[in-house]
Design a protein around this motif. Structure first.
Motif, PDB file in Angstrom:
ATOM      1  N   MET A 187       0.831  -1.209   0.000  1.00  0.00           N
ATOM      2  CA  MET A 187       0.000   0.000   0.000  1.00  0.00           C
ATOM      3  C   MET A 187       0.859   1.250   0.000  1.00  0.00           C
ATOM      4  O   MET A 187       0.533   2.228  -0.682  1.00  0.00           O
ATOM      5  CB  MET A 187      -0.943  -0.009   1.205  1.00  0.00           C
ATOM      6  CG  MET A 187      -2.064  -1.027   1.076  1.00  0.00           C
ATOM      7  SD  MET A 187      -3.122  -1.092   2.522  1.00  0.00           S
ATOM      8  CE  MET A 187      -3.856   0.521   2.458  1.00  0.00           C
ATOM      9  N   THR A 188       1.934   1.242   0.744  1.00  0.00           N
ATOM     10  CA  THR A 188       2.796   2.427   0.760  1.00  0.00           C
ATOM     11  C   THR A 188       3.595   2.542  -0.536  1.00  0.00           C
ATOM     12  O   THR A 188       3.885   3.643  -0.989  1.00  0.00           O
ATOM     13  CB  THR A 188       3.759   2.380   1.960  1.00  0.00           C
ATOM     14  OG1 THR A 188       4.516   1.177   1.918  1.00  0.00           O
ATOM     15  CG2 THR A 188       2.999   2.493   3.263  1.00  0.00           C
ATOM     16  N   ARG A 189       3.957   1.432  -1.151  1.00  0.00           N
ATOM     17  CA  ARG A 189       4.748   1.477  -2.382  1.00  0.00           C
ATOM     18  C   ARG A 189       3.915   1.978  -3.567  1.00  0.00           C
ATOM     19  O   ARG A 189       4.389   2.780  -4.371  1.00  0.00           O
ATOM     20  CB  ARG A 189       5.295   0.091  -2.700  1.00  0.00           C
ATOM     21  CG  ARG A 189       6.168   0.102  -3.945  1.00  0.00           C
ATOM     22  CD  ARG A 189       6.688  -1.267  -4.297  1.00  0.00           C
ATOM     23  NE  ARG A 189       7.545  -1.762  -3.219  1.00  0.00           N
ATOM     24  CZ  ARG A 189       7.917  -3.023  -3.110  1.00  0.00           C
ATOM     25  NH1 ARG A 189       7.491  -3.909  -3.995  1.00  0.00           N
ATOM     26  NH2 ARG A 189       8.687  -3.415  -2.140  1.00  0.00           N
ATOM     27  N   PHE A 190       2.681   1.528  -3.686  1.00  0.00           N
ATOM     28  CA  PHE A 190       1.875   1.892  -4.844  1.00  0.00           C
ATOM     29  C   PHE A 190       1.025   3.127  -4.615  1.00  0.00           C
ATOM     30  O   PHE A 190       0.259   3.509  -5.480  1.00  0.00           O
ATOM     31  CB  PHE A 190       0.975   0.717  -5.247  1.00  0.00           C
ATOM     32  CG  PHE A 190       1.751  -0.457  -5.739  1.00  0.00           C
ATOM     33  CD1 PHE A 190       2.536  -0.340  -6.869  1.00  0.00           C
ATOM     34  CD2 PHE A 190       1.698  -1.664  -5.085  1.00  0.00           C
ATOM     35  CE1 PHE A 190       3.255  -1.422  -7.340  1.00  0.00           C
ATOM     36  CE2 PHE A 190       2.411  -2.749  -5.551  1.00  0.00           C
ATOM     37  CZ  PHE A 190       3.196  -2.633  -6.681  1.00  0.00           C
ATOM     38  N   LYS A 191       1.143   3.738  -3.481  1.00  0.00           N
ATOM     39  CA  LYS A 191       0.432   4.990  -3.183  1.00  0.00           C
ATOM     40  C   LYS A 191      -1.051   4.848  -3.507  1.00  0.00           C
ATOM     41  O   LYS A 191      -1.505   5.121  -4.615  1.00  0.00           O
ATOM     42  CB  LYS A 191       1.037   6.162  -3.925  1.00  0.00           C
ATOM     43  CG  LYS A 191       2.453   6.435  -3.493  1.00  0.00           C
ATOM     44  CD  LYS A 191       3.005   7.641  -4.193  1.00  0.00           C
ATOM     45  CE  LYS A 191       4.441   7.875  -3.766  1.00  0.00           C
ATOM     46  NZ  LYS A 191       5.030   9.005  -4.447  1.00  0.00           N
ATOM     47  N   VAL A 192      -1.797   4.462  -2.557  1.00  0.00           N
ATOM     48  CA  VAL A 192      -3.220   4.197  -2.723  1.00  0.00           C
ATOM     49  C   VAL A 192      -3.972   5.452  -3.170  1.00  0.00           C
ATOM     50  O   VAL A 192      -4.944   5.372  -3.929  1.00  0.00           O
ATOM     51  CB  VAL A 192      -3.783   3.629  -1.391  1.00  0.00           C
ATOM     52  CG1 VAL A 192      -5.276   3.439  -1.461  1.00  0.00           C
ATOM     53  CG2 VAL A 192      -3.093   2.342  -1.044  1.00  0.00           C
TER      54      VAL A 192
END
Length: 177
Positions: A162-167
């Motif tokens: 979730m933090t990597r793909f920027k929700v």
């Protein structure tokens, strides 16, 4: 002839009385020795119990065990579910030993009362129960630990994704389309 029979009677009568009195004196001596031995054992036991009690109380005072126990009890009063979990763990760990001690005491009683043949079977049954309960407790703890570890790793992966793909960017992209 009647005089010799009287002498025989006197000798036969006096001889058993001397033997009986000697037996009585010997029994009294044994009784006194046994009483002295019991007094000695009791005095030594009380001395050692006093020393053990003193050592335990000094150790408890040195390491402040009473204060620690009171703090643990106070915190467990605030969290009753944790107190229940601690009680279950303590019961789970002491149950095999209590069962083993019960079977051992039963074995001792039966051995002293004449049931020597049953002794081997009871010790074997107690040993099998102890080992099986300990293995069961270990497996349950291992399974619960693996479940918590799997859950932690899964949640950390989801959070990382979730933090990597920027929700937020994903939400904007879905709104636009």
């Amino acid at each position: 002839m009647p005089a010799s029979s009287i002498d025989d009677r006197i000798e036969t009568k006096s001889y058993p009385e001397n033997a009986d009195s000697q037996k009585i004196k010997e029994m009294e001596r044994r009784h006194r020795r046994n009483e002295d031995l019991a007094r000695f054992i009791l005095s030594r036991t009380s001395i050692y119990l006093h020393r053990i009690n003193k050592a335990v109380s000094e150790t408890a005072a040195r390491y402040r065990l009473q204060e620690i126990a009171q703090a643990i009890f106070a915190s467990l009063q605030q969290y009753p579910i944790l107190a229940l979990a601690v009680a279950i763990v303590i019961f789970t760990f002491t149950l095999p030993f209590l069962v083993f001690i019960f079977f051992t005491m039963t074995t001792a009683v039966m051995a002293f009362t004449g049931f020597v043949l049953i002794e081997g079977a009871l010790i074997t049954a107690a040993s099998v129960m102890l080992v099986s309960l300990l293995i069961g407790v270990f497996l349950i703890m291992a399974i619960v630990g693996l479940m918590f570890l799997t859950g932690y790793l899964g949640i950390s992966r989801v959070y990382e994704c979730m933090t990597r793909f920027k929700v937020d960017d994903l939400r904007e992209y879905l709104r636009d389309n």
